[in-house]
Scaffold this motif. Sequence first.
Motif, PDB file in Angstrom:
ATOM      1  N   CYS A 198     -17.899  45.035 -10.278  1.00 21.61           N
ATOM      2  CA  CYS A 198     -18.214  46.462 -10.485  1.00 21.61           C
ATOM      3  C   CYS A 198     -18.300  47.168  -9.131  1.00 21.61           C
ATOM      4  CB  CYS A 198     -19.528  46.607 -11.257  1.00 21.61           C
ATOM      5  SG  CYS A 198     -19.573  45.764 -12.843  1.00 21.61           S
ATOM      6  N   LYS A 199     -17.323  46.916  -8.265  1.00 18.92           N
ATOM      7  CA  LYS A 199     -17.350  47.439  -6.893  1.00 18.92           C
ATOM      8  C   LYS A 199     -17.230  48.961  -6.855  1.00 18.92           C
ATOM      9  CE  LYS A 199     -15.347  43.210  -4.922  1.00 18.92           C
ATOM     10  NZ  LYS A 199     -14.199  42.639  -4.162  1.00 18.92           N
ATOM     11  N   PHE A 230     -26.182  50.015 -17.006  1.00 12.48           N
ATOM     12  CA  PHE A 230     -24.920  49.772 -17.710  1.00 12.48           C
ATOM     13  C   PHE A 230     -23.796  50.028 -16.708  1.00 12.48           C
ATOM     14  CE2 PHE A 230     -27.862  51.631 -20.928  1.00 12.48           C
ATOM     15  CZ  PHE A 230     -28.088  50.479 -21.654  1.00 12.48           C
ATOM     16  N   ALA A 231     -23.261  48.963 -16.154  1.00 11.39           N
ATOM     17  CA  ALA A 231     -22.302  49.072 -15.060  1.00 11.39           C
ATOM     18  C   ALA A 231     -20.869  48.925 -15.558  1.00 11.39           C
ATOM     19  CB  ALA A 231     -22.589  48.011 -13.998  1.00 11.39           C
ATOM     20  N   PRO A 232     -20.050  49.970 -15.461  1.00 15.53           N
ATOM     21  CA  PRO A 232     -18.628  49.841 -15.814  1.00 15.53           C
ATOM     22  C   PRO A 232     -17.922  48.951 -14.799  1.00 15.53           C
ATOM     23  CG  PRO A 232     -19.328  52.155 -15.730  1.00 15.53           C
ATOM     24  CD  PRO A 232     -20.405  51.350 -15.077  1.00 15.53           C
ATOM     25  N   ASN A 233     -17.068  48.065 -15.270  1.00 14.86           N
ATOM     26  CA  ASN A 233     -16.318  47.239 -14.333  1.00 14.86           C
ATOM     27  C   ASN A 233     -15.209  48.062 -13.682  1.00 14.86           C
ATOM     28  OD1 ASN A 233     -14.101  47.277 -16.197  1.00 14.86           O
ATOM     29  ND2 ASN A 233     -15.058  45.592 -17.315  1.00 14.86           N
ATOM     30  N   ASP A 234     -14.558  47.487 -12.706  1.00 14.97           N
ATOM     31  CA  ASP A 234     -13.547  48.233 -11.947  1.00 14.97           C
ATOM     32  C   ASP A 234     -12.397  48.702 -12.830  1.00 14.97           C
ATOM     33  OD1 ASP A 234     -15.018  47.934  -9.645  1.00 14.97           O
ATOM     34  OD2 ASP A 234     -13.961  46.139  -8.985  1.00 14.97           O
ATOM     35  N   LYS A 272     -10.133  52.735 -14.195  1.00 15.62           N
ATOM     36  CA  LYS A 272      -8.686  52.941 -14.181  1.00 15.62           C
ATOM     37  C   LYS A 272      -8.125  53.203 -15.584  1.00 15.62           C
ATOM     38  CE  LYS A 272      -8.352  49.499 -10.446  1.00 15.62           C
ATOM     39  NZ  LYS A 272      -7.779  48.166 -10.082  1.00 15.62           N
ATOM     40  N   ALA A 273      -8.985  53.119 -16.594  1.00 13.82           N
ATOM     41  CA  ALA A 273      -8.524  53.224 -17.978  1.00 13.82           C
ATOM     42  C   ALA A 273      -7.982  54.617 -18.292  1.00 13.82           C
ATOM     43  CB  ALA A 273      -9.661  52.886 -18.944  1.00 13.82           C
ATOM     44  N   LYS A 274      -7.043  54.661 -19.227  1.00 12.09           N
ATOM     45  CA  LYS A 274      -6.466  55.917 -19.664  1.00 12.09           C
ATOM     46  C   LYS A 274      -7.548  56.798 -20.290  1.00 12.09           C
ATOM     47  CE  LYS A 274      -2.813  57.799 -22.633  1.00 12.09           C
ATOM     48  NZ  LYS A 274      -1.739  57.464 -23.609  1.00 12.09           N
ATOM     49  N   ASP A 324     -17.558  47.992 -20.929  1.00  9.78           N
ATOM     50  CA  ASP A 324     -16.094  48.068 -20.907  1.00  9.78           C
ATOM     51  C   ASP A 324     -15.559  49.440 -20.523  1.00  9.78           C
ATOM     52  OD1 ASP A 324     -15.869  45.431 -21.668  1.00  9.78           O
ATOM     53  OD2 ASP A 324     -15.788  45.877 -23.813  1.00  9.78           O
ATOM     54  N   SER A 325     -16.385  50.476 -20.642  1.00  8.74           N
ATOM     55  CA  SER A 325     -15.904  51.842 -20.395  1.00  8.74           C
ATOM     56  C   SER A 325     -16.921  52.638 -19.588  1.00  8.74           C
ATOM     57  CB  SER A 325     -15.656  52.572 -21.723  1.00  8.74           C
ATOM     58  OG  SER A 325     -14.791  51.838 -22.560  1.00  8.74           O
ATOM     59  N   VAL A 326     -16.416  53.642 -18.880  1.00  6.47           N
ATOM     60  CA  VAL A 326     -17.297  54.597 -18.208  1.00  6.47           C
ATOM     61  C   VAL A 326     -17.972  55.432 -19.291  1.00  6.47           C
ATOM     62  CG1 VAL A 326     -17.439  56.518 -16.584  1.00  6.47           C
ATOM     63  CG2 VAL A 326     -15.792  54.667 -16.189  1.00  6.47           C
ATOM     64  N   LEU A 327     -19.291  55.572 -19.215  1.00  4.27           N
ATOM     65  CA  LEU A 327     -20.042  56.345 -20.206  1.00  4.27           C
ATOM     66  C   LEU A 327     -19.954  57.834 -19.863  1.00  4.27           C
ATOM     67  CD1 LEU A 327     -23.217  54.067 -20.471  1.00  4.27           C
ATOM     68  CD2 LEU A 327     -21.143  54.016 -21.869  1.00  4.27           C
TER      69      LEU A 327
END
Length: 412
Positions: A191-192, A218-222, A226-228, A313-316
Amino acid sequence: MSPPKPLLLLLILTIATTLSSAHNITQILDSDPNLSQFNNYLTRTKLADEINSRQTITVLAIPNSAISPLSNLSLAAVKNTLSLHVVLDYYDAKKLHDIQDGTVITTTLYQTTGQAESSVGELNITDAKGGAVKFGSAKDGAKLDSTYVKQIKQIPFSLSVIEITAPILVPELLTATDDVNVTGVLTKAGCKTFAALLSKSGVLKRYEDQLKSGITVFAPNDEAFKAKGVPDLDKLSSADIVSLLQFHALSSYAPIGTLKTTKGSLQTLAPAGKFGLTASTAGDAVTLHTGVDSSRIATTLVDASPVVFYSVDSVLLPVALFGMSPTPAPAPAPESDAPSPSPEADTPSPSKAPAASPPAPPSDSSPAGEPSADSPEKAADEHSKKNDARGSAALLNGVVLSVAFGVVSLMF
């Protein structure tokens, strides 16, 4: 072809059990003052929530006279140790004494944390000489230092609470600390990007200040960044970036069991109002809902009471920054409550003061008597259908429970 009656009955009872609340460990232990300190530890570590969220479980309760070895441990070490006293199977007094000169190795709650190495999270239950039942770690060479005393409470095949003579102590669990390096945990977990945003924005200090009193991250992974569909964060103001990052943390300690049992909105570090966050549960999976998007909790990165970090899994995306405002707008917009629906809508919205400029009527291209796709009438109709669906689901739950208990009554 309809299912056999025994199978149908089993299905009904399973559904009924799932829909109902099985037990409250805090209330059960409250009935015995001799277990007050053990009960207090379950509350402080939030293990009580985890116990209440499970259907089949055995709790090995430690009396006040024997619990002093835990008094000098960190809260994280206390939680790890007491997790070993929560067995993920049902053992009442009869089942324990039916072991008959044998040994059972069973799994405990600590084994589910992802921190257990080898057999550290497993428990040895042995029928000793003279009918005594002994408990200890399943590690090779570990002593069986605790003995069965009495049954405190039993809900057959669901919950069993029994008293034992002494805590089960495992050296690996006693050294846990609540000191957490925020950026270190996040960087190691992939989660850099999130860690860099915390540092650059100054929100890292806010997280660190919250560690002692309790925090849930709640940490979004890298890959989540980049997700659509993820908005361009470079277009947000510094203040909005701060609010977004604060939205990814709760102002209290909420392990999985707590998230499963909490109803209503979760209080984040972001300003109150349009930064609502809720959680839903399906089996052991927990999903977070923002009002704009949803994200599954993927893994627990660290659980060191009163601190817990999850990867998501996602940015909140909070409504305050990325969603529609519930405040009536000058011009009609999808999902707006400002205009009053027409008679065609099934359920009218609460009346509001007339807007200065009323919305334009549906275009002539719409079929007569049918609201256009973007009209407030259509939005009201969709809202009504959703409410009807929720009402039907609630009614179905009630019917299932009534039928289940009716069938059981007839059988007995």
